[in-house]
Design a protein around this motif. Structure first.
Motif, short mmCIF file in Angstrom:
data_model
loop_
_atom_site.label_atom_id
_atom_site.label_comp_id
_atom_site.label_asym_id
_atom_site.label_seq_id
_atom_site.Cartn_x
_atom_site.Cartn_y
_atom_site.Cartn_z
N ASN A 82 49.54 23.04 37.13
CA ASN A 82 50.30 22.53 38.27
C ASN A 82 49.73 23.17 39.54
O ASN A 82 48.52 23.14 39.74
CB ASN A 82 51.78 22.80 38.06
N ALA A 83 50.54 23.76 40.35
CA ALA A 83 50.05 24.36 41.58
C ALA A 83 49.20 25.60 41.29
O ALA A 83 49.42 26.31 40.32
CB ALA A 83 51.21 24.75 42.49
N MET A 84 48.20 25.81 42.15
CA MET A 84 47.40 27.03 42.12
C MET A 84 47.44 27.63 43.52
O MET A 84 47.58 26.90 44.51
CB MET A 84 45.96 26.73 41.72
N GLY A 85 47.32 28.94 43.58
CA GLY A 85 47.41 29.54 44.90
C GLY A 85 46.74 30.90 44.97
O GLY A 85 46.33 31.47 43.96
N TRP A 86 46.64 31.37 46.20
CA TRP A 86 46.11 32.70 46.47
C TRP A 86 47.15 33.51 47.21
O TRP A 86 47.77 33.03 48.17
CB TRP A 86 44.84 32.60 47.32
N ILE A 99 47.76 24.99 46.53
CA ILE A 99 47.27 23.62 46.42
C ILE A 99 47.82 22.97 45.16
O ILE A 99 47.90 23.60 44.10
CB ILE A 99 45.71 23.60 46.43
N THR A 100 48.24 21.72 45.29
CA THR A 100 48.77 20.97 44.16
C THR A 100 47.62 20.29 43.41
O THR A 100 46.49 20.22 43.93
CB THR A 100 49.75 19.89 44.63
N PRO A 101 47.89 19.75 42.21
CA PRO A 101 46.83 19.05 41.49
C PRO A 101 46.26 17.87 42.29
O PRO A 101 45.08 17.53 42.15
CB PRO A 101 47.53 18.56 40.21
N GLY A 102 47.08 17.28 43.12
CA GLY A 102 46.64 16.14 43.92
C GLY A 102 45.92 16.52 45.20
O GLY A 102 45.40 15.65 45.91
N GLY A 103 45.91 17.83 45.51
CA GLY A 103 45.16 18.28 46.67
C GLY A 103 45.99 18.59 47.91
O GLY A 103 45.44 18.94 48.95
N ASP A 112 50.30 27.94 37.97
CA ASP A 112 51.45 27.47 37.20
C ASP A 112 50.90 26.56 36.11
O ASP A 112 50.45 25.46 36.39
CB ASP A 112 52.40 26.72 38.13
N ILE A 113 50.92 27.07 34.86
CA ILE A 113 50.16 26.44 33.78
C ILE A 113 51.05 25.99 32.64
O ILE A 113 51.95 26.71 32.21
CB ILE A 113 49.08 27.41 33.27
N ASN A 114 50.76 24.78 32.16
CA ASN A 114 51.41 24.27 30.96
C ASN A 114 50.49 24.49 29.76
O ASN A 114 49.32 24.13 29.80
CB ASN A 114 51.69 22.77 31.10
#
Length: 123
Positions: free
Chosen positions: A32-36, A51-55, A98-100
């Motif tokens: 899902n979302a990734m961030g710093w 950033i979301t998966p869609g950018g 945020d990982i599934n």
């Protein structure tokens, strides 16, 4: 197991640029979302960019116009391009995702952290 491994930190002069990366690996179904985030000595950890998966992206006010977050979904990797660096950007930068995961038919969603990479801005 899921791991986040950061790379690219280091020492840079004020006004310089640096790009850091974070690659996720392991039993990943989707991200899902990734961030710093970053944490300077004596300060709380703060969100820098996400950033979301869609950018779709969002940034801390202190880095807007200087930092750019991006991701490569095929490589499960997130990047942070940092330009016009200032001494106050000095911190340990942490990747978060945020990982599934799918294990034995069971889907789990969990937040994972990298080990951190030091960014030092100094002349």
């Amino acid at each position: 197991q899921v791991q986040l491994v950061e790379s690219g930190g280091g020492l840079v002069q004020p006004g310089g640029s640096l790009r850091i990366a974070c690659a996720a690996s392991g039993s990943i179904f989707s991200i899902n979302a990734m961030g710093w985030y970053r944490q300077a000595p004596g300060k709380q950890r703060e969100l820098v960019a996400a950033i979301t998966p869609g950018g779709s992206t969002n940034y801390a006010d202190s880095v807007k116009g200087r930092f750019t977050i991006s991701r490569d979904n095929a490589k499960n990797t997130v990047y942070l391009q940092m330009n016009s660096l200032k001494p106050e950007d000095t911190a340990v930068y942490y990747c978060n995702a945020d990982i599934n995961t799918l294990d034995s038919g069971v889907m789990r969603r969990q937040s994972y952290w990298g080990q951190g990479t030091q960014v030092t801005v100094s002349s």
